[in-house]
Design a protein around this motif. Sequence first.
Motif, PDB file in Angstrom:
ATOM      1  N   THR A 151      -3.494   3.633   5.879  1.00 31.63           N
ATOM      2  CA  THR A 151      -4.938   3.550   5.638  1.00 31.63           C
ATOM      3  C   THR A 151      -5.349   2.240   4.984  1.00 31.63           C
ATOM      4  O   THR A 151      -6.472   2.108   4.513  1.00 31.63           O
ATOM      5  N   GLY A 152      -4.414   1.260   4.954  1.00 35.57           N
ATOM      6  CA  GLY A 152      -4.754  -0.022   4.357  1.00 35.57           C
ATOM      7  C   GLY A 152      -3.696  -0.491   3.380  1.00 35.57           C
ATOM      8  O   GLY A 152      -2.564   0.008   3.366  1.00 35.57           O
ATOM      9  N   LEU A 153      -4.067  -1.459   2.560  1.00 38.59           N
ATOM     10  CA  LEU A 153      -3.135  -2.032   1.596  1.00 38.59           C
ATOM     11  C   LEU A 153      -2.716  -1.011   0.556  1.00 38.59           C
ATOM     12  O   LEU A 153      -3.552  -0.284   0.004  1.00 38.59           O
ATOM     13  N   ARG A 154      -1.424  -0.970   0.257  1.00 41.21           N
ATOM     14  CA  ARG A 154      -0.893  -0.097  -0.797  1.00 41.21           C
ATOM     15  C   ARG A 154      -1.025  -0.842  -2.138  1.00 41.21           C
ATOM     16  O   ARG A 154      -0.097  -1.485  -2.610  1.00 41.21           O
ATOM     17  N   TRP A 155      -2.202  -0.733  -2.720  1.00 39.00           N
ATOM     18  CA  TRP A 155      -2.527  -1.504  -3.917  1.00 39.00           C
ATOM     19  C   TRP A 155      -1.560  -1.248  -5.066  1.00 39.00           C
ATOM     20  O   TRP A 155      -1.196  -2.175  -5.805  1.00 39.00           O
ATOM     21  N   THR A 156      -1.159  -0.012  -5.255  1.00 38.82           N
ATOM     22  CA  THR A 156      -0.294   0.309  -6.400  1.00 38.82           C
ATOM     23  C   THR A 156       1.070  -0.366  -6.290  1.00 38.82           C
ATOM     24  O   THR A 156       1.737  -0.592  -7.300  1.00 38.82           O
ATOM     25  N   ALA A 157       1.495  -0.665  -5.071  1.00 35.64           N
ATOM     26  CA  ALA A 157       2.806  -1.287  -4.881  1.00 35.64           C
ATOM     27  C   ALA A 157       2.757  -2.805  -4.996  1.00 35.64           C
ATOM     28  O   ALA A 157       3.798  -3.452  -5.141  1.00 35.64           O
ATOM     29  N   LEU A 158       1.553  -3.395  -4.947  1.00 33.31           N
ATOM     30  CA  LEU A 158       1.441  -4.853  -4.909  1.00 33.31           C
ATOM     31  C   LEU A 158       2.100  -5.548  -6.101  1.00 33.31           C
ATOM     32  O   LEU A 158       2.858  -6.506  -5.900  1.00 33.31           O
ATOM     33  N   PRO A 159       1.871  -5.145  -7.358  1.00 36.52           N
ATOM     34  CA  PRO A 159       2.508  -5.856  -8.474  1.00 36.52           C
ATOM     35  C   PRO A 159       4.034  -5.835  -8.403  1.00 36.52           C
ATOM     36  O   PRO A 159       4.685  -6.862  -8.632  1.00 36.52           O
ATOM     37  N   ARG A 160       4.604  -4.681  -8.076  1.00 34.98           N
ATOM     38  CA  ARG A 160       6.068  -4.573  -8.001  1.00 34.98           C
ATOM     39  C   ARG A 160       6.628  -5.421  -6.869  1.00 34.98           C
ATOM     40  O   ARG A 160       7.616  -6.150  -7.049  1.00 34.98           O
ATOM     41  N   VAL A 161       6.018  -5.344  -5.701  1.00 35.58           N
ATOM     42  CA  VAL A 161       6.492  -6.103  -4.543  1.00 35.58           C
ATOM     43  C   VAL A 161       6.369  -7.599  -4.794  1.00 35.58           C
ATOM     44  O   VAL A 161       7.276  -8.383  -4.482  1.00 35.58           O
ATOM     45  N   ALA A 162       5.247  -8.024  -5.390  1.00 34.27           N
ATOM     46  CA  ALA A 162       5.046  -9.446  -5.676  1.00 34.27           C
ATOM     47  C   ALA A 162       6.059  -9.954  -6.691  1.00 34.27           C
ATOM     48  O   ALA A 162       6.590 -11.065  -6.552  1.00 34.27           O
ATOM     49  N   ALA A 163       6.340  -9.155  -7.710  1.00 37.05           N
ATOM     50  CA  ALA A 163       7.303  -9.566  -8.733  1.00 37.05           C
ATOM     51  C   ALA A 163       8.698  -9.735  -8.136  1.00 37.05           C
ATOM     52  O   ALA A 163       9.418 -10.702  -8.434  1.00 37.05           O
TER      53      ALA A 163
END
Length: 358
Positions: free
Chosen positions: A305-317
């Motif tokens: 349904t779109g970007l998984r916002w909650t995962a963004l900080p962990r994935v980016a780190a």
Amino acid sequence: MTPRVVSPVRQRAEAMSDGSSLVRGPLKGYHHETYVLSPPGGVVVKLREPRSTSLWFDRRCFQSEEDLLRGLRGRIDRVPDVVDVEGMGLQTFIEGRTLGAHRRRVRQVPDAVFEQIVGLFRQLTRITAGTLNVPRRCSPEDAPDDGDTDAFLKRLVVFVGEQVYEANRPVFGGLFADLGVRDEALVHLEKHVAGLTPRPFCLLHGDLHRENFVVDPRGGLWTIDWELAMVGDPLYDLATHLYLMRYPADQEARMIRAWCEVVEAVRPGSSRAWEHDLPLLTGFKRAQSLYTDTVRAALSLRGRTGLRWTALPRVAAKLQSTLAAAAAPLGLTAVPGHREVATALLRWHRETAALPAE
């Protein structure tokens, strides 16, 4: 109520086992959909097929993993057998726990397991291209002369450039550029890792990490997932193993010493110049991971349904850490920070929103 969707692989597994109660799975795995079959009165085996959505970023050198396992019977302790089930060669299922699950929060490997890993390296060193009668699929360019470690590693760099970077640049080129990874990075990598010392080639597993080791109820260590096996520089297998295992520093140093001792006892010269070459090979592994992890990180954020916002900080780190580790071998002059990596991932997501979810 929405009816349960059963995949074709699951249907095939149930048919081969004469009932769904005799099927376990799917097992955890990135590349394959895997089920455990327990046919009445038969051997417990695995049925697995590649996932249609999987991305394959590693070179395959043998035509069949099952053929390789047959060729290793009696030469490598505790690898899966291959049995015929309805005309298909299926691997036996090893009952136990992976080494990753065995001591999930402890990086230190038990001594009994450690010694068995050393023993595996001893047995691998004994197996050469001339003593392994198993069909291979690699091209002549990907099978350099015995001992030509430079050519061996150069072909792996070429594979990353052609099959990972170039093949995915139409979709991920902007993301790579935003991270500071451009065409010249691979040119720098090839120069960075050049000048390896010749060593006699042997069979390499190519993917010796904790999830590919299974500890059985008696403490025996089984080695699974041989599909990335190849013939090449033995020090590359050690570098890959150390990179993936993340041993504590003292145990890593102990593994290096033990590895040098056993491979030299089997084939003198197998550890030649390891002090100089091991950091170069590890540098290649860091660079290789950046290319594969960048693609996987971006796709992991794409939900249905779109970007998984909650995962963004962990994935980016995690991606920023991988980027920093690969900076030296790739010649990157500046490494984006955590926030910049997150911004680059977000921009990629917005620009490619029309792509299907992973």
